[in-house]
Every structure is written in C-alpha cells, then in structure tokens.
Design an enzyme around this catalytic site. Structure first.
Site, short mmCIF file in Angstrom:
data_model
loop_
_atom_site.label_atom_id
_atom_site.label_comp_id
_atom_site.label_asym_id
_atom_site.label_seq_id
_atom_site.Cartn_x
_atom_site.Cartn_y
_atom_site.Cartn_z
N GLY A 91 0.82 -1.21 0.00
CA GLY A 91 0.00 0.00 0.00
C GLY A 91 0.86 1.25 0.00
N CYS A 101 5.07 -6.38 1.72
CA CYS A 101 5.49 -4.97 1.72
C CYS A 101 4.76 -4.20 2.84
CB CYS A 101 5.27 -4.35 0.34
SG CYS A 101 6.31 -2.91 0.10
N TYR A 102 3.82 -3.33 2.53
CA TYR A 102 3.09 -2.64 3.60
C TYR A 102 2.52 -3.68 4.57
CZ TYR A 102 -0.14 0.52 6.01
OH TYR A 102 -0.81 1.26 6.96
N HIS A 160 7.50 -7.91 -3.75
CA HIS A 160 6.18 -8.20 -4.30
C HIS A 160 6.19 -9.48 -5.12
CE1 HIS A 160 4.06 -4.45 -3.30
NE2 HIS A 160 5.28 -3.93 -3.30
N GLU A 219 3.74 -10.99 -6.37
CA GLU A 219 2.62 -11.04 -7.33
C GLU A 219 2.97 -10.48 -8.70
OE1 GLU A 219 2.99 -9.11 -4.71
OE2 GLU A 219 1.97 -7.20 -4.85
N ASP A 248 -19.68 -10.73 -22.00
CA ASP A 248 -20.12 -10.90 -20.61
C ASP A 248 -21.59 -11.26 -20.52
OD1 ASP A 248 -17.59 -9.97 -20.32
OD2 ASP A 248 -18.21 -7.93 -19.82
N LYS A 284 -12.03 -11.29 -16.56
CA LYS A 284 -12.47 -11.44 -17.95
C LYS A 284 -11.96 -12.75 -18.59
CE LYS A 284 -14.34 -9.29 -21.68
NZ LYS A 284 -15.52 -8.42 -21.72
N1 LIG Z 1 -28.07 -3.33 -27.09
C1 LIG Z 1 -28.21 -3.83 -25.86
N2 LIG Z 1 -29.33 -4.52 -25.52
C2 LIG Z 1 -29.46 -5.00 -24.27
N3 LIG Z 1 -28.56 -4.86 -23.31
C3 LIG Z 1 -27.42 -4.18 -23.58
C4 LIG Z 1 -27.19 -3.63 -24.87
N4 LIG Z 1 -25.98 -3.02 -24.84
C5 LIG Z 1 -25.49 -3.18 -23.60
N5 LIG Z 1 -26.35 -3.88 -22.83
C6 LIG Z 1 -26.22 -4.23 -21.42
O1 LIG Z 1 -25.15 -3.48 -20.84
C7 LIG Z 1 -24.21 -4.36 -20.23
C8 LIG Z 1 -22.81 -3.79 -20.26
O2 LIG Z 1 -22.31 -3.73 -21.57
P1 LIG Z 1 -20.82 -4.16 -21.85
O3 LIG Z 1 -20.50 -3.75 -23.25
O4 LIG Z 1 -19.96 -3.67 -20.75
O5 LIG Z 1 -20.85 -5.76 -21.70
P2 LIG Z 1 -21.15 -6.87 -22.78
O6 LIG Z 1 -21.75 -6.20 -23.96
O7 LIG Z 1 -21.95 -7.95 -22.15
O8 LIG Z 1 -19.76 -7.48 -23.09
P3 LIG Z 1 -18.53 -6.83 -23.89
O9 LIG Z 1 -17.67 -6.20 -22.81
O10 LIG Z 1 -17.89 -7.98 -24.55
O11 LIG Z 1 -19.07 -5.82 -24.86
C9 LIG Z 1 -24.37 -5.66 -21.00
O12 LIG Z 1 -23.88 -6.74 -20.26
C10 LIG Z 1 -25.87 -5.70 -21.21
O13 LIG Z 1 -26.49 -6.15 -20.03
N1 LIG Z 2 4.68 -1.14 -1.86
C1 LIG Z 2 4.40 -0.94 -0.59
O1 LIG Z 2 3.60 -1.63 0.01
C2 LIG Z 2 5.06 0.26 0.05
C3 LIG Z 2 4.85 0.30 1.52
C4 LIG Z 2 5.27 1.63 2.13
N2 LIG Z 2 4.40 2.67 1.65
C5 LIG Z 2 6.73 1.92 1.77
O2 LIG Z 2 7.01 2.87 1.08
O3 LIG Z 2 7.59 1.21 2.20
#
Ligand SMILES: Nc1ncnc2c1ncn2[C@@H]1O[C@H](COP(=O)(O)OP(=O)(O)OP(=O)(O)O)[C@@H](O)[C@H]1O
Ligand SMILES: NC(=O)CC[C@H](N)C(=O)O
Ligand SMILES: O=c1[nH]c(=O)c2[nH+]cn([C@@H]3O[C@H](COP(=O)(O)O)[C@@H](O)[C@H]3O)c2[nH]1
Ligand SMILES: [Mg+2]
Length: 526
Positions: free
Chosen positions: A63, A90-91, A177, A179, A236, A382
């Site tokens: 952090g 870290c933190y 870190h 990760e 999605d 995703k």
């Molecule tokens: N034309 C549409 N008709 C119905 N729902 C829609 C439409 N466009 C967007 N949405 C709604 O808005 C939400 C968010 O859209 P978003 O583009 O983030 O996601 P997605 O379309 O499911 O996936 P992707 O990120 O692949 O485009 C969708 O999941 C859907 O529920």
């Molecule tokens: N990356 C971190 O978690 C940093 C921790 C703390 N802020 C530092 O500077 O040491």
C-alpha cells in the site's frame, strides 16, 4: 443476496486478500487463481466479524501509506483470532512489524526495482523450491528491527529483513512483491503459502464453478420465479445468459435492445447465434426510432450517453412489464454481467475516482424496478469469463469478440447522430474489421473500430472534386483497458483499408489512423 444461498467463498477454500491500496493488490488474487486456488480481495478495513465465511489464509497487501503515519490504515486485529496462516507483503509486512514492536521507519534510500533474494532459512516452507531469485521491490520504509516473536528467513542487499517468520505461528512477512511477474519465483512463493501452508484445495476451475454456480442460481431463484436480463451479444452478457439458461431454461428472458446504433447486421446475428445457436430465450426489441429521435440535434458526448442510458431503461422496463403476465409469476430477478474488476473498483477503500465518461448502460434499472439482482460473473476476471464461455459451448469467435460499448456507434459518430451518419460509420467499421480478420490480426488486437468525424475534406475521385467526411481508424492493445497503446499495423494493411473505405463508402473522402495511447487519449473518441 439470500442468506440460505451459499457464496463462492463458502464452497471453495478461499484466501482472503486484504487490500491496503497497492496498485498490484488485484494481481495477488489473479496469481492465486492461476494455480486454481480461489482468492477474494476485500478492503483492509473489512471487519472480520462481518465476513460470514472463514478464509483458509489471509494475505495483507502492499500500500502507498506508511504504517507509522497518523492516518495509516490498519487491519482488524480479529484477523489474528482466525487462527489461519497470514502473509504480509510490503506494507502488509510493515503492518505485522508495527503491531509487534513498531520497528518500522523511513529507510535511508528508497528501493524500487529488482533485488536478489537471499534465502537464509532454506527449511522455511515459504521458500520451498526457491533459491537466489530476482524479486521486485517497491518501498521507502523498512523494518529497523525484528518484530517480537519473529526471525529472519531472507535478506537482500538493502533489506536485512527481507523475509521474516513468526517462530511459532504460520505468520510471514516479505518486503518484495511476489505477485508481479518481475519476481521470477513469486508464483512459487504464493503457491507455497496458499497450498502448502494454508492447505487450500486447488479446485478453483471453471468446470467446478459451472456446477456450483448453476446450483447457486437454482437455490436463489427457486422453482418458479422468472428472471430477465439485458443481453447485448457481447462476451459478458452472453456468458451470463447462457449460464442462466443452463440453470433455469425458459424462465430466463433475455432482451436485446436494437438501439439503432449497433454494428452492421448485429441484431439479426445475435438473434441467430444466441437464440438459435445457444438456445437462449431471446427477444429482440427494435427501438431504433425511439433512440435516434431522442438523439436528434445532440452533439455533447455525455448528453448522448445519458440519453441512451435512460432510453435503455425505458425500453427495458416496458418489455419487462410485457413479459410479466405471460408466465403467471411476477418477474423477480434481474441478471447483470458484473465482473470482478467492477466489484474491486467499487469496494476500493480509496474512494471513487473521477468520472471521465459515464459507462452505465442499463445499470440504472434497479431502484425503480424493485428487482433482485443476480450477478453470476461477479467473482470472475475477464479471462475466466472467456474460459467459462468456451466450456458452456459458446463459440471461440464470440468469446473472443472485441468489447463493444452500450452507446455503440452513437459515440463513434462525432457530432450529431443521424441515420445517414450511423450508416457511413457502420459500413466503414465493417470493412475495417473484415480486413483485420482477413489479415489474421483480430485476436492480436484488443479492440478496433472506425469513427466518423464531423469534418469535411477535399478529395479527387474520377477527375471530380469531392468534399466529404473523414474516417478515423482506431486499434489498441491492452490488458485491462485502463491503459492502452495503439496497434502497429503494417503500412500495406492501412493502405488497403483506406483504399477500400474511400472506394466503397459514399460520403468518405479521407482515412486517418489514430496513434494516441491511453492516457492521454481514451479508447473511444467520445
Ligand atoms: N443493445 C443492448 N441490448 C441489451 N442490453 C445491452 C445492450 N448493450 C449493452 N447492454 C447491457 O449493458 C451491459 C454492459 O455492456 P458491456 O458492453 O460492458 O458488456 P457486454 O456487452 O456484455 O460485453 P462486452 O464487454 O464484450 O461488450 C451488458 O452486459 C448488457 O447487459
Ligand atoms: N509497496 C508498498 O507496500 C510500500 C509500503 C510503504 N508505503 C513503503 O514505502 O515502504
Ligand atoms: O459498455 C460500455 N458502455 C459505455 O458507455 C462505454 N464507454 C466506453 N466503453 C468501453 O470501455 C473501454 C474503455 O473505454 P474508454 O477509454 O473510452 O473509457 C473500451 O473498451 C470502450 O469501448 C464502454 N462500454
Ligand atoms: Mg458490449
């Protein structure tokens, strides 16, 4: 959510990541899931008594704060009463030290970048299979003495307390870190902690998730209730809709709103792939006139987004009311395709960031409709959603589609949105994407589209002067859409696309390629 329904964290052994605000925190969760251990991130301010499930282990993230500062965030001390292994990064390690003797202060020099890890206690289970590997440092504070009850298990040139372990309990701290991929054996360390030390089961697979999620949806919805959901044909909402269909079949009602600013043939294609191909109970609503009428004369990007968002809600509510009496039962639930990154953003204890643009689509439905929310993808990243989609039998092509924004071509026609302007932008976009696919580049690019600019430029075609508009092509590479770089096409490719667009799309005299990264630009032009 009803308390009788089990949460993912009660079904899978879960490592709890408490977030102190590091830019890398979500990567900890990602890495653990990569070796099939389920992990969830919550803000560091989480009260353990309110958790509702018992983690297999806890990781305290890095952090930006200094533990000794007056307003520094601190962990709920009940975390130590859980009696599970703890790893401070870290933190997180500085927090463990602060709570056990307060020997943390500013270091003489900041340490940012690679360092060599010297394992001092080779028998420590945290370092199993690790040696003098490269680790990534990012800190200004450091431990100035051993926390009470701890011993040193690793050092580095600049950090005599690079790794510490409690002498009796499975509590560890590391200054680097693990990760980030720059720490070459970081994943081994996280695996040692989660699998060997916390004894977490490596059963987080999308195959297992499907089974538990279908069961969870059935428990939640019950034997008769009906569910509606807005489905765009994007990744999605399609994956979420397919999962709902597997769980409750025809009781799930998917609604696609044709807002008049979808891609070429999109509504018909979605009807075919989702309705016929995937067996999803899908209704397509043609609301193009309604949307385009409301967009008349509007040029401001935020106004366009708001109008589209509000019209979505209207159309959707009307359809929900129409579907309702049919089955006899009232519609009780609304499906949403919320993903884990959205959840992470909303739970960040750092507070909301500034609104650059409104991305709400149909999110504003909830309050008036009194529907209960179902979000089956809430725990997933995703790439996990894509994997899940493939397991559910959704085609590779659909699962790997570029994202497409809810306001669609309306934010890719700069200036006023008319039928004619949408038709031009749509046609140019279709040619561009077709050429990208032909060149085998579609999956190398994260997102590509054409924008129609509200400027005219002079050209010459067949000895005739032309005075027509400009198309701007955009293609980006990114992992998270928060930052992005433009895609380095071969010149020959751009030449071909430009020539096709000017020749085949009436109203376009010139094509340009957008070479701006995000930041300072955004992905979309509006
Ligand atoms: N034309 C549409 N008709 C119905 N729902 C829609 C439409 N466009 C967007 N949405 C709604 O808005 C939400 C968010 O859209 P978003 O583009 O983030 O996601 P997605 O379309 O499911 O996936 P992707 O990120 O692949 O485009 C969708 O999941 C859907 O529920
Ligand atoms: N990356 C971190 O978690 C940093 C921790 C703390 N802020 C530092 O500077 O040491
Ligand atoms: O569903 C959506 N509704 C929206 O209003 C919206 N605006 C931008 N985007 C998509 O978000 C990603 C980042 O885009 P920006 O850099 O333009 O903000 C890119 O993938 C954009 O396509 C949207 N998606
Ligand atoms: Mg979309």
């Amino acid at each position: 959510m009803s308390s009788t329904v089990e949460q993912v964290s009660s079904v899978f052994d879960t490592i709890l990541v408490l977030d102190f605000g590091s830019q890398y925190s979500h990567l900890i969760t990602r890495r653990l899931r990569e070796f099939n251990v389920y992990a969830e991130m919550l803000p560091c301010t989480q009260k353990i008594a309110e958790l509702g499930w018992k983690p297999a282990g806890v990781i305290l993230s890095g952090g930006p704060y200094s533990v000794y500062a007056e307003d520094a965030p601190h962990v709920d001390l009940d975390v130590f009463e859980l009696d599970v292994p703890i790893l401070g990064i870290c933190y997180g390690m500085q927090e463990l030290a602060w709570l056990n003797g307060k020997q943390v202060a500013r270091g003489e020099k900041r340490e940012y970048g690679p360092a060599t890890l010297n394992v001092e206690v080779a028998s420590s289970p945290l370092f199993k299979g690790m040696d003098h590997s490269r680790v990534w440092m990012s800190h200004g504070d450091k431990l100035h003495g051993l926390p009470t009850g701890f011993e040193v298990i690793a050092t580095s040139d600049n950090s005599p307390y690079c790794g510490v372990a409690h002498k009796e309990k499975p509590i560890y701290g590391i200054q680097f870190h693990p990760e980030v991929t720059h720490s070459t054996q970081g994943k081994t360390l996280l695996k040692n902690f989660a699998v060997d030390i916390c004894k977490a089961n490596q059963n987080w697979t999308m195959e297992n998730f499907i089974d538990t999620e279908i069961k969870r949806i059935r428990d939640l919805v019950g034997p008769t209730a009906e569910v509606i959901g807005a489905v765009s044909g994007g990744v999605d909402s399609t994956v979420a809709a397919k999962l709902m269909t597997e769980a409750i079949g025809e009781r799930f009602h998917a609604i696609l709103v044709d807002n008049g600013v979808l891609r070429l043939n999109e509504a018909a294609n979605v009807k075919k792939t989702l309705g016929e191909g995937l067996g999803i109970n899908l209704t397509v609503i043609d609301a193009a006139d309604e949307f385009l009428d409301k967009l008349k004369g509007v040029t401001d990007p935020e106004k366009k987004r708001k109008i589209i968002g509000n019209t979505f809600i209207h159309v959707f509510e009307r359809e929900a009311a129409r579907i309702q009496p049919k089955g006899g039962d009232e519609i009780e639930f609304l499906l949403q395709g919320t993903l884990y990154p959205d959840v992470i953003e909303s739970i960040s204890f750092k507070g909301p960031s500034q609104t650059i643009k409104t991305h709400h689509n149909v999110g504003g439905l909830l309050e008036d409709m009194k529907l209960k929310l179902i979000e089956p993808l809430r725990e997933l990243f995703k790439d996990e959603v894509r994997h899940l989609g493939e397991l559910l039998g959704i085609s590779h092509e659909l699962v790997w589609r570029h994202p497409f924004p809810g306001p669609g071509i309306a934010i890719r026609v700069l200036g006023e949105v008319t039928r004619e302007q949408v038709a031009i932008a749509r046609k140019a976009d279709h040619i561009y994407i077709e050429e990208i696919r032909k060149a085998g580049l579609y999956n190398k690019i994260s997102q590509a589209f054409a924008c129609l600019l509200p400027v005219k430029s002079v050209g010459v075609m067949g000895d005739q002067r032309t005075y027509e508009q400009v198309i701007a092509l955009r293609a980006i590479e990114t992992t998270d859409f928060m930052t992005a770089d433009w895609f380095p096409f071969e010149h020959e490719f751009l030449k071909k696309v430009a020539s096709r667009i000017v020749n085949e799309v009436d109203g376009v005299a010139r094509v340009t390629y957008d070479i701006t990264s995000k930041p300072p630009a955004t992905v979309e032009w509006e």
